[in-house]
Design a protein around this motif. Structure first.
Motif, PDB file in Angstrom:
ATOM      1  N   UNK A 297      10.237 -30.354 -16.809  1.00 56.24           N
ATOM      2  CA  UNK A 297       9.764 -30.241 -15.428  1.00 56.24           C
ATOM      3  C   UNK A 297      10.821 -29.662 -14.506  1.00 56.24           C
ATOM      4  N   UNK A 298      12.109 -29.832 -14.848  1.00 51.84           N
ATOM      5  CA  UNK A 298      13.176 -29.263 -14.009  1.00 51.84           C
ATOM      6  C   UNK A 298      13.634 -27.904 -14.524  1.00 51.84           C
ATOM      7  N   UNK A 299      12.978 -27.399 -15.569  1.00 50.41           N
ATOM      8  CA  UNK A 299      13.298 -26.070 -16.055  1.00 50.41           C
ATOM      9  C   UNK A 299      14.586 -25.979 -16.844  1.00 50.41           C
ATOM     10  N   UNK A 300      15.085 -27.108 -17.323  1.00 49.85           N
ATOM     11  CA  UNK A 300      16.311 -27.080 -18.127  1.00 49.85           C
ATOM     12  C   UNK A 300      16.009 -26.686 -19.563  1.00 49.85           C
ATOM     13  N   UNK A 301      14.824 -27.049 -20.061  1.00 55.07           N
ATOM     14  CA  UNK A 301      14.402 -26.704 -21.416  1.00 55.07           C
ATOM     15  C   UNK A 301      12.950 -26.277 -21.368  1.00 55.07           C
ATOM     16  N   UNK A 302      12.516 -25.632 -22.455  1.00 55.31           N
ATOM     17  CA  UNK A 302      11.106 -25.277 -22.601  1.00 55.31           C
ATOM     18  C   UNK A 302      10.676 -25.695 -23.996  1.00 55.31           C
ATOM     19  N   UNK A 303       9.731 -26.619 -24.053  1.00 52.24           N
ATOM     20  CA  UNK A 303       9.282 -27.158 -25.339  1.00 52.24           C
ATOM     21  C   UNK A 303       8.125 -26.340 -25.894  1.00 52.24           C
ATOM     22  N   UNK A 304       8.156 -26.154 -27.199  1.00 58.72           N
ATOM     23  CA  UNK A 304       7.060 -25.466 -27.891  1.00 58.72           C
ATOM     24  C   UNK A 304       6.979 -26.008 -29.310  1.00 58.72           C
ATOM     25  N   UNK A 305       5.785 -26.060 -29.823  1.00 62.87           N
ATOM     26  CA  UNK A 305       5.592 -26.518 -31.195  1.00 62.87           C
ATOM     27  C   UNK A 305       5.713 -25.328 -32.135  1.00 62.87           C
ATOM     28  N   UNK A 310      13.875 -25.808 -26.269  1.00 57.42           N
ATOM     29  CA  UNK A 310      14.933 -24.793 -26.232  1.00 57.42           C
ATOM     30  C   UNK A 310      15.631 -24.822 -24.878  1.00 57.42           C
ATOM     31  N   UNK A 311      16.959 -24.770 -24.890  1.00 52.61           N
ATOM     32  CA  UNK A 311      17.744 -24.811 -23.659  1.00 52.61           C
ATOM     33  C   UNK A 311      17.647 -23.472 -22.948  1.00 52.61           C
ATOM     34  N   UNK A 312      17.284 -23.518 -21.641  1.00 50.84           N
ATOM     35  CA  UNK A 312      17.123 -22.312 -20.833  1.00 50.84           C
ATOM     36  C   UNK A 312      18.369 -22.054 -19.993  1.00 50.84           C
ATOM     37  N   UNK A 313      18.644 -20.795 -19.676  1.00 45.23           N
ATOM     38  CA  UNK A 313      19.757 -20.508 -18.761  1.00 45.23           C
ATOM     39  C   UNK A 313      19.407 -20.992 -17.356  1.00 45.23           C
ATOM     40  N   UNK A 314      20.409 -21.439 -16.580  1.00 39.92           N
ATOM     41  CA  UNK A 314      20.142 -21.950 -15.224  1.00 39.92           C
ATOM     42  C   UNK A 314      19.374 -20.969 -14.350  1.00 39.92           C
ATOM     43  N   UNK A 315      19.603 -19.655 -14.573  1.00 37.02           N
ATOM     44  CA  UNK A 315      18.929 -18.651 -13.750  1.00 37.02           C
ATOM     45  C   UNK A 315      17.416 -18.656 -13.929  1.00 37.02           C
ATOM     46  N   UNK A 409      23.819 -34.543  -9.110  1.00 40.17           N
ATOM     47  CA  UNK A 409      23.783 -33.155  -8.660  1.00 40.17           C
ATOM     48  C   UNK A 409      23.237 -32.214  -9.725  1.00 40.17           C
ATOM     49  N   UNK A 410      23.269 -32.632 -10.990  1.00 44.49           N
ATOM     50  CA  UNK A 410      22.738 -31.772 -12.054  1.00 44.49           C
ATOM     51  C   UNK A 410      21.238 -31.539 -11.888  1.00 44.49           C
ATOM     52  N   UNK A 411      20.557 -32.459 -11.182  1.00 45.60           N
ATOM     53  CA  UNK A 411      19.133 -32.239 -10.951  1.00 45.60           C
ATOM     54  C   UNK A 411      18.891 -31.019 -10.075  1.00 45.60           C
ATOM     55  N   UNK A 412      19.936 -30.529  -9.409  1.00 43.92           N
ATOM     56  CA  UNK A 412      19.770 -29.398  -8.507  1.00 43.92           C
ATOM     57  C   UNK A 412      19.730 -28.046  -9.177  1.00 43.92           C
ATOM     58  N   UNK A 413      19.886 -27.994 -10.498  1.00 38.72           N
ATOM     59  CA  UNK A 413      19.874 -26.702 -11.198  1.00 38.72           C
ATOM     60  C   UNK A 413      18.653 -25.845 -10.865  1.00 38.72           C
ATOM     61  N   UNK A 414      17.440 -26.424 -10.780  1.00 39.11           N
ATOM     62  CA  UNK A 414      16.267 -25.580 -10.530  1.00 39.11           C
ATOM     63  C   UNK A 414      16.275 -24.862  -9.182  1.00 39.11           C
ATOM     64  N   UNK A 415      16.999 -25.381  -8.205  1.00 44.25           N
ATOM     65  CA  UNK A 415      16.923 -24.776  -6.872  1.00 44.25           C
ATOM     66  C   UNK A 415      18.099 -23.861  -6.565  1.00 44.25           C
ATOM     67  N   UNK A 416      19.055 -23.756  -7.496  1.00 40.34           N
ATOM     68  CA  UNK A 416      20.216 -22.907  -7.223  1.00 40.34           C
ATOM     69  C   UNK A 416      19.796 -21.467  -6.998  1.00 40.34           C
ATOM     70  N   UNK A 417      18.848 -20.989  -7.818  1.00 42.32           N
ATOM     71  CA  UNK A 417      18.416 -19.604  -7.681  1.00 42.32           C
ATOM     72  C   UNK A 417      17.655 -19.363  -6.377  1.00 42.32           C
ATOM     73  N   UNK A 418      17.110 -20.439  -5.793  1.00 42.98           N
ATOM     74  CA  UNK A 418      16.348 -20.303  -4.557  1.00 42.98           C
ATOM     75  C   UNK A 418      17.238 -20.331  -3.326  1.00 42.98           C
ATOM     76  N   UNK A 419      18.496 -20.689  -3.504  1.00 38.14           N
ATOM     77  CA  UNK A 419      19.369 -20.894  -2.351  1.00 38.14           C
ATOM     78  C   UNK A 419      19.985 -19.601  -1.835  1.00 38.14           C
ATOM     79  N   UNK A 420      20.169 -18.612  -2.716  1.00 32.13           N
ATOM     80  CA  UNK A 420      20.769 -17.366  -2.274  1.00 32.13           C
ATOM     81  C   UNK A 420      22.249 -17.525  -1.959  1.00 32.13           C
TER      82      UNK A 420
END
Length: 494
Positions: A297-305, A310-315, A409-420
């Protein structure tokens, strides 16, 4: 501090009243506050208070009737009370002494900001005119608790109430220090005058006297009442930022996020299976799955069967986030609330930490920051500085609290790209990092600390703006101090 980390509020209330009964502050036959009064005192619900009172009754500390309410049902003689007090404080000599030394750097600026936001008034002071009574000091706590609430920070309130439940609430009663009581009330009256006259620059000096006096009183209490016991087991300070210890999914998700950030699970790799993580982390498979779902939900990983998570890049985090998910929205508020606590304490805690370091340690800080610049990670200077403080703080209390807040603060990874880019300047963090590195070389601790405070306030402001843009309206309740260090409040409410 007096219990394991992760204690839920009903357990904390139970231990608070149990300790007060054991200390003789509530004696046989005396009434405890009603359930409703306790709810108001600790800003919680009957669902939380009921289990605390039920346990006290089960263990024989109180009797409860519809007519009389809760009354103390156990009788302790003076010698038993003395032993209870002696054992409690002997086991906490190190943690309580450490705690009392660091309350001001941790909460001093928050207290000043709270009083400027909601100034003390004559009506507030009427509640504690009698400086010598325990009820008067309880009134002091209630007034300050109400003022802190104006900062709009639920996480800060949990921390402050934790400190009260495990230390202040009981110590006021056993200290029997009339000087402490008198000075506390006198300084609060002086603070009220300063608030009325808007002499904000003088407020910190007036309030700090209370904390210095509290430390003096604690040391005196130990000298006169608690003889040193070299072999005495010490209870360490602990604090859990989450509301409930049963919410293991948050702690596990945070641990996995931290490990991802440190490269234990590199970008593009897959997390271990739920069964393997269950065995490694000592939690159930269902807890692992709920934690991994949170990471999705925070975009840190993407699950698939059938491959797994799989670990996603912060961007890419924001692209894979569901910002409507209540859990994620609460965790993003945790980020903003943590940043507010850091912004209000960072300067003082940083100066305290830097002043305690030797030349070798200062050099390691400088090299750590220079390495960030070499790797093109200047924007991580805030997090790197907070990590160094949490690692090297000359106080176990500060280290514990800063480490706990830093993880949030690690929960903030999803919004870093939105901050500019901050301030529309791509070199904003580079120039700040250069200033901080140079200040370490010249041992200009004030320059380093003011720069860190400036960065923290700007990061808090940017985070609140992003959260408001995502429709998380609660973020607008978080007050942001101005960067001119004059206690001017930036109103972020929408």
């Amino acid at each position: 501090m007096t219990v394991d980390s992760g204690m839920e509020l009903h357990q904390a209330i139970y231990q608070f009243y149990r300790t007060q009964i054991q200390f003789g502050l509530y004696q046989y036959g005396e009434k405890l506050p009603s359930l409703e009064e306790t709810c108001k005192r600790f800003h919680t619900s009957l669902d939380t208070v009921n289990p605390a009172y039920h346990r006290l009754r089960q263990e024989g500390y109180i009797a409860i009737s519809k007519k009389s309410g809760a009354k103390v049902a156990i009788r302790y003689g003076p010698e038993q009370v003395r032993r209870h007090i002696q054992t409690f404080y002997a086991e906490r000599r190190e943690s309580l002494t450490d705690l009392s030394r660091c309350i001001w750097p941790l909460l001093g600026q928050a207290q000043c900001l709270a009083l400027k936001t909601g100034p003390l008034k004559a009506a507030d002071l009427e509640q504690f005119v009698d400086a010598g009574s325990h009820s008067a000091i309880l009134a002091v706590w209630r007034v300050l608790d109400h003022k802190y609430n104006d900062l709009g920070n639920e996480l800060l309130m949990r921390l402050i109430r934790y400190l009260y439940l495990y230390f202040y609430g009981s110590f006021w009663g056993v200290a029997k220090d009339e000087r402490l009581h008198a000075i506390t009330v006198r300084q609060l009256k002086a603070a009220a005058d300063l608030c009325r006259e808007e002499r904000w620059d003088e407020l910190p000096d007036v309030l700090r006297v209370i904390q210095d006096e509290f430390y003096r009183s604690l040391c005196l209490f130990y000298r006169e009442n608690i003889p040193p016991e070299p072999a005495c087991r010490q209870v360490a300070f602990s604090w859990d930022a989450y509301k409930k210890s049963s919410q293991l999914r948050y702690s596990l998700a945070m641990e996995l996020l931290t490990e991802i950030g440190r490269g234990v699970y590199p970008v593009g790799s897959y997390l271990p299976s739920a069964e393997r993580l269950s065995a490694e982390k000592g939690v159930s498979v269902s807890t692992v799955r709920r934690a991994v779902s949170l990471l999705n939900s925070v975009g840190a990983v993407k699950s698939s069967r059938p491959l797994g998570a799989r670990v996603l890049p912060p961007s890419q985090s924001a692209d894979h986030c569901d910002f409507t998910q209540p859990d994620l929205r609460r965790r993003l508020l945790d980020v903003a609330e943590s940043l507010q606590i850091f912004a209000l304490s960072g300067k003082d805690v940083s100066e305290l930490t830097l002043s305690s370091l030797d030349e070798a340690s200062l050099l390691s800080w400088k090299q750590y920051l220079m390495d960030l610049k070499r790797r093109g990670l200047s924007q991580r200077v805030i997090y790197a500085s907070l990590f160094l403080i949490s690692r090297d703080a000359p106080s176990q209390t500060l280290s514990t609290i800063y480490s706990e807040l830093l993880q949030l603060l690690f929960w903030g990874n999803p919004i870093e790209a939105l901050m500019g880019e901050p301030e529309n300047d791509p070199l904003f963090f580079v120039s700040s990092l250069d200033r901080m590195t140079a200040s370490l070389e010249r041992r200009e601790t004030a320059v380093f600390s003011y720069t860190l405070e400036f960065l923290l306030i700007h990061e808090l402001r940017r985070t609140v703006e992003v959260l408001l843009g995502l429709g998380i309206r609660e973020a607008g309740n978080i007050l942001i101090p101005d960067t001119n260090n004059e206690w001017k409040i930036m109103d972020t409410r929408r």
